[in-house]
Design an enzyme around this catalytic site. Structure first.
Site, PDB file in Angstrom:
ATOM      1  N   SER A  56       0.301  26.430  31.894  1.00 40.35           N
ATOM      2  CA  SER A  56       0.776  27.806  32.080  1.00 40.35           C
ATOM      3  C   SER A  56       0.994  28.208  33.532  1.00 40.35           C
ATOM      4  O   SER A  56       1.447  29.328  33.790  1.00 40.35           O
ATOM      5  CB  SER A  56      -0.192  28.785  31.413  1.00 40.35           C
ATOM      6  OG  SER A  56      -0.015  28.768  30.013  1.00 40.35           O
ATOM      7  N   LYS A 200      -2.140  31.805  39.314  1.00 41.19           N
ATOM      8  CA  LYS A 200      -1.992  31.651  37.866  1.00 41.19           C
ATOM      9  C   LYS A 200      -2.814  30.449  37.409  1.00 41.19           C
ATOM     10  O   LYS A 200      -2.785  29.381  38.032  1.00 41.19           O
ATOM     11  CB  LYS A 200      -0.527  31.439  37.479  1.00 41.19           C
ATOM     12  CG  LYS A 200      -0.302  31.329  35.972  1.00 41.19           C
ATOM     13  CD  LYS A 200      -0.513  32.649  35.284  1.00 41.19           C
ATOM     14  CE  LYS A 200      -0.485  32.520  33.759  1.00 41.19           C
ATOM     15  NZ  LYS A 200      -1.746  31.926  33.225  1.00 41.19           N
ATOM     16  N   THR A 201      -3.524  30.637  36.302  1.00 46.65           N
ATOM     17  CA  THR A 201      -4.275  29.546  35.680  1.00 46.65           C
ATOM     18  C   THR A 201      -3.395  28.780  34.707  1.00 46.65           C
ATOM     19  O   THR A 201      -2.317  29.225  34.312  1.00 46.65           O
ATOM     20  CB  THR A 201      -5.481  30.101  34.908  1.00 46.65           C
ATOM     21  OG1 THR A 201      -5.004  31.056  33.943  1.00 46.65           O
ATOM     22  CG2 THR A 201      -6.481  30.757  35.832  1.00 46.65           C
ATOM     23  N   GLY A 202      -3.887  27.629  34.284  1.00 49.36           N
ATOM     24  CA  GLY A 202      -3.229  26.833  33.248  1.00 49.36           C
ATOM     25  C   GLY A 202      -4.248  25.905  32.618  1.00 49.36           C
ATOM     26  O   GLY A 202      -5.128  25.384  33.313  1.00 49.36           O
TER      27      GLY A 202
END
Length: 255
Positions: A56, A200-202
């Site tokens: 993501s 942003k994380t993923g």
């Protein structure tokens, strides 16, 4: 001797033990780049060069392309109307979304819908312009960043992730000033007395390995540092990578 001095000058020193403390015994990679000078730190050069699915974290660039093309009017305009499908994996997805809210809860179906609007041809053109990873979207315009069994995803390394966010932080990306400003607004994670964090994380399982990403940059004391953190291990999440980054930045007095 001059060459050695130049190499040394390009290194970004981090306090001893900072990475080990933040990683809690997990494997992975951390890359940090001083946006002004280009000096960088890599916790493990080999691990930092390994290419995996972005998961993501690609929502950063999906958002930028959507904003640039006018498919997203603004961060707080209606972005995605919930299709009525209840998704237990993330209750925050079960509602209408703005870009800001969809980014915050990492709403996969909303971003898949945006990718389909962008379309394969335009998506490929933008990824080529960005130089995003290996640029391979052959698995499908709405899934190429999401790892799954027997699916070929686009691949990029922690170094490439950090370099891209460094370019974004200094405005060296092919998007308008407005798009960049709105994207950065959406990416804002937190502010402290010392700095402001964007990222942003993923999370995903890529070829049998569980990975958690957190990529972005921090503005502190008039300076900007871009970063990319990838953790690996059973049960690891993007939120774990974010906690690791926050620990590393706090240890440097940047957050």
């Amino acid at each position: 001797m001059l060459a050695l001095l130049l190499v040394a000058a390009s290194l970004l020193p981090l306090p001893s033990g900072l990475i080990d403390k933040a990683f809690h015994g997990r494997s992975g990679a951390y890359v940090q780049i001083d946006v002004q000078t280009g000096a960088r730190y890599e916790s493990d050069a080999r691990a930092s060069a390994v290419k995996v699915a972005p998961c993501s974290t690609f929502k950063i660039w999906n958002s930028a392309i959507g904003l640039q093309l006018g498919l997203v009017a603004s961060p707080d305009a209606p972005f995605w109307k919930w299709d009525g499908v209840k998704r237990d994996v993330a209750p925050g997805w079960n509602q209408d979304q703005t870009l800001r809210s969809a980014f915050a809860v990492s709403c996969v179906p909303a971003y898949q819908a945006l990718a389909r609007q962008i379309g394969k041809v335009r998506m490929q053109e933008w990824l080529d312009r960005l130089g995003y990873g290996d640029r391979d979207i052959s698995s499908g315009v709405d899934v190429f960043w999401l790892p799954a069994p027997n699916r070929k995803t686009i691949l990029l390394s922690a170094v490439e992730q950090a370099e891209l966010t460094a370019r974004l932080a200094r405005g060296d990306v092919p998007f308008s000033t407005r798009t960049q400003a709105e994207l950065k607004e959406v990416m804002k994670v937190q502010s402290t007395a010392k700095g402001t964090l964007y990222g942003k994380t993923g999370t995903g399982t890529d070829r049998g390995t569980r990975i958690g990403w957190f990529v972005g940059y921090v503005v502190s004391g008039g300076k900007t540092n871009a970063f990319a953190c990838r953790l690996e291990g059973d049960g690891v999440m993007g939120t774990d990578a974010r906690k690791a980054v926050e620990s590393i930045l706090a240890g440097q007095g940047l957050l």
